[in-house]
Each structure stands twice: as C-alpha cells, then as structure tokens.
Design an enzyme around this catalytic site. Structure first.
Site: not given
Ligand SMILES: *Cc1c(COP(=O)(O)O)cnc(C)c1O
Length: 421
Positions: A277, A346
């Site tokens: 991600g 704030c």
């Molecule tokens: C958040 C998550 C990802 C992605 O993690 P990144 O650090 O953004 O690459 C992949 N798989 C699962 C199950 C996640 O919860």
C-alpha cells in the site's frame, strides 16, 4: 523516485506547476501523480516476474476511486479491509476475482456483500470468523475460497502502532496452532482452503523480518501439504517501507524484496500475492498547504499553516516525519530558518515538525509535505469543523479534482436535529 520536481524554481507535479493547482482548488489539498503510482506498481510487478503472481494494492493507503482505477487498469488487484472498501473497489471497476478481503473483524454482512459481488479470497483471521464465513457461504449456496492468516511471531522492527506480526498483536492465528486450524477449516463444507496469508507490519525498513516470516510460511506450506491440504496460493502481505526523510537510509527496493520472495518461497510452486500500500501511494502524493502566519514565540518561530492534524494525522499519531518544502524554491545561498510547523487545530498535538530547519517562508506562500500519498487523505477527518480537503490527480500536463472539498453548508447540513429540539 517520484514525479514531483522543481522546474525553474517551482515545484511541479509531473508537468503541472503546483501553484496552478493551488489557484484552482484552494489550499490545503492533496495531489497525486499518476506516473509515480504506476511506476511503483510496476516495480513490484516486475520484481515478481517469472512467478505466477498478483499485486493487490492495499487500498486503505489511499482509496480514491481514481487511484484505484489507475492501478487496476495497469493490472493491479485490491486488498480490502471493509465492506466499504470492497464496494469502493467494485465501483472503481475492479472485478471481484481480483479483490482479496483482509481484516480481523469482518461482519456477516460484509462477508455476504463480498460473496454476492465476487471475491478472489478471504484472508481469514480466526476460528469464529471461519464459522461465520462457512455458515454465510452455505446459506447462499456458494463456497468461499480462503487463506488463513498466520501470525509468525516475528518482530517487524517498525513503529509499535503498525507492527502486526508479533504474538501480542490481534492479527492472524498463532502459527503454532496452524495445523489444528487448517484441519478445522478443511472440515467446513462452505470453505475451500487454498493457501496461507501473512502480513507482519507496515513501514518495514529491513528485509530480515520478511525473511524470517517467509521461511516460516515455507515450512508451514510443506507441513500442510503433508497433511493433505492443497496449498496453492501464498499471500505475503505488504509493508515495505519508503524513505520519508531525504537523509534516510533508503529501505530495500521492491526488486530486492522480490528476490527474497523467490529465494524463500519460489520452490513451492505457489501463486504469489503481495499487498503493498504505502510503497505504491506514499511518494505519489503531496499535501500542499499555505502559510497563514509566521509567529515569533519565546525561543522559537512557529509556522502556522492552513493544513492541520485532521488533514494529515501521521505526525500526531505515529510521530511520523514528513519532508516539508517550499513550493517556490528560495534563492541560492539564502540562510535557513528554523520553525515549529503547526496547524490551526486547538491541540498541541497539531504539530507537524519541531525545530525544523528549512528555507524561510512567509505568510501567503505554499509549502508541500512530501510522501503524503499514503495514510494521508484516507485518515483525515472534519475535526474542528474543517471540511475534508480536496484530492487532485495529475496526469502529465493535466489535472483534475478527484474529490471536491465540501462546502461549509454540505458539511453542516449532514447533522440532523431531533424532533424534540
Ligand atoms: C495495511 C495492510 C497492508 C499494506 O501495508 P503497507 O505498509 O501500506 O504496504 C497489506 N496487507 C494488510 C493485511 C494490511 O492490513
């Protein structure tokens, strides 16, 4: 590498000058680069070349449908963690057979949604979830493909709030109990057990934790096969980190990660899924903000900007570092200034940086937060009744708003007043 570079002293998003976007949409805003999103997706895709694989973008990092569509058209699948994300991915045109469903708390309603709309697999995280999934699938007359997420008890060496692979974390089933849980799953007629899932955390800056986790997955694959389970898909999660600071030692590259995957798991002849991600979206986005005031404190100067913790919560929540740069490059040789960079909310936690050394900027000038594309807009809120800030997508010399800023009326009129008032 990203596509946010200075040209003639002005920060550009691909071929678009950032001040031009600011003039069109107002500040603060998020801007994403199509070329950067695609580049990062392809780095992963190429890293797994030669294996049967699918890169499932973890859309919780940045879930605007324009981003999803950009990646899906390049061949990405999606990793979703809620019914809302599932429907958003579908709305962006991602077919169900390229969507994997992760998360510890899937409800029966969410499971039903995904079974109706089509799903590549559920990554199941507990026995009770398995039972609900089995019952839901049977009631619908379908069979749900699953992997079981195992918790390998590996230290991901990252921030505690984003570590997920230690035994004290809520995620997955302990790998020591895996054989029993797989046996139980095999006995449930509504489930088709196809593989193993693991995700040990986010913003990993070393390969060693992956190596330890994937070795355990390899061993488990052999053990499960010996017990008669047809393990044919390995979902290896996401988590590879990005360099937030320019002086950071750069985290491993996707190519190095891919080589590790092939080395530890390639001999098993499984289909490989990964769920990056942050590395896809992080450096593909900026948050751009305008300086409201420069205020002199007792022993420091405060840069008060129009972006705040409700727009980008990572510094307040994870003590995260973001590079913050002037959009118009200062003249060469100008003396650096030192600021505490804060928003208008704030709370003292509404602090982006303390004693940050950067070129001097004045009221009315623009600053850009680098590496703000992941876990930025998606984690924003309307705290302090500050409307959600717009998102903009750039493609070469074009840009379009992909989520508009709500008007004050739109924000305020979401409340309804009960009949007794
Ligand atoms: C958040 C998550 C990802 C992605 O993690 P990144 O650090 O953004 O690459 C992949 N798989 C699962 C199950 C996640 O919860």
């Amino acid at each position: 590498m990203d596509h946010f570079l200075y040209r003639d002293g002005v920060l550009h998003a691909e071929d678009v000058p950032v001040p031009e976007i600011a003039a069109a949409v107002g500040t603060p805003f998020y801007v994403y680069s199509t070329a950067t999103l695609l580049r990062h997706f392809r780095l992963f895709d190429e890293a797994l070349e030669g294996t049967d694989h699918l890169v499932c973008y973890a859309m919780k990092a940045a879930s605007n449908q324009a981003i999803l569509k950009t990646l899906a058209q390049a061949g990405a699948g999606m990793d979703v963690v809620s019914g809302g994300e599932y429907l958003r991915a579908k709305a962006a045109g991602v077919p169900g057979d390229r969507i994997v469903f992760s998360g510890v708390g899937k409800t029966a309603a969410e499971i039903r949604l995904a079974l109706e709309g089509g799903i590549r697999q559920f990554n199941v995280e507990s026995e009770p979830e398995m039972e609900v999934l089995n019952a839901t699938a049977l009631s619908m007359g379908v069979i749900a493909p699953i992997t079981i997420r195992v918790n390998p008890d590996v230290d991901a060496k990252t921030h505690a709030k984003i570590a997920t692979g230690k035994s004290e974390n809520k995620f997955g089933i302990p790998i020591s109990r895996a054989l029993d849980v797989y046996a139980m799953a095999a006995g449930l007629p509504g489930l088709d057990v196809i593989g193993i899932d693991v995700h040990i955390g986010s913003q990993l800056t070393e390969l060693e934790p992956y190596e330890l986790a994937y070795q355990k997955v390899a061993e488990l694959t052999e053990m499960l096969r010996a017990e008669g389970h047809d393990i044919r898909r390995l979902d290896l999660g996401g988590g590879l980190g990005i360099p937030y600071a320019r002086d950071n030692q750069a985290p491993p590259l996707p190519s190095e990660y891919g080589a590790l995957v092939k080395r530890t798991l390639g001999h098993l002849d499984c289909e490989i899924e990964i769920e990056p991600g942050r590395l896809i979206a992080g450096n593909a986005g900026l948050m751009v903000s305008e300086v409201i005031y420069v205020k002199s404190g007792e022993d420091r100067d405060f840069l008060i900007i129009d972006g705040a913790m409700n727009d980008l919560i990572r510094p307040a929540m994870y003590d995260a570092y973001h590079d913050i740069v002037p959009v118009v490059e200062p003249d060469a040789g100008i003396e650096q200034a030192k600021y505490d960079i804060v928003g208008p909310v704030c709370e003292s936690g509404d602090t982006f940086a303390k004693a940050r050394v950067m070129p001097p900027v004045a009221s009315g000038e623009l600053v850009a937060f680098r590496s703000a594309g992941a876990y930025g807009a998606v984690m924003s809120s309307e705290y302090n009744s500050r409307p959600l800030i717009p998102e903009v997508l750039v493609h070469e010399d074009q840009f379009e708003v992909i989520r508009a800023r709500p008007t004050f009326d739109e924000m305020i009129n979401r409340d309804t007043i009960p009949s007794w008032l």
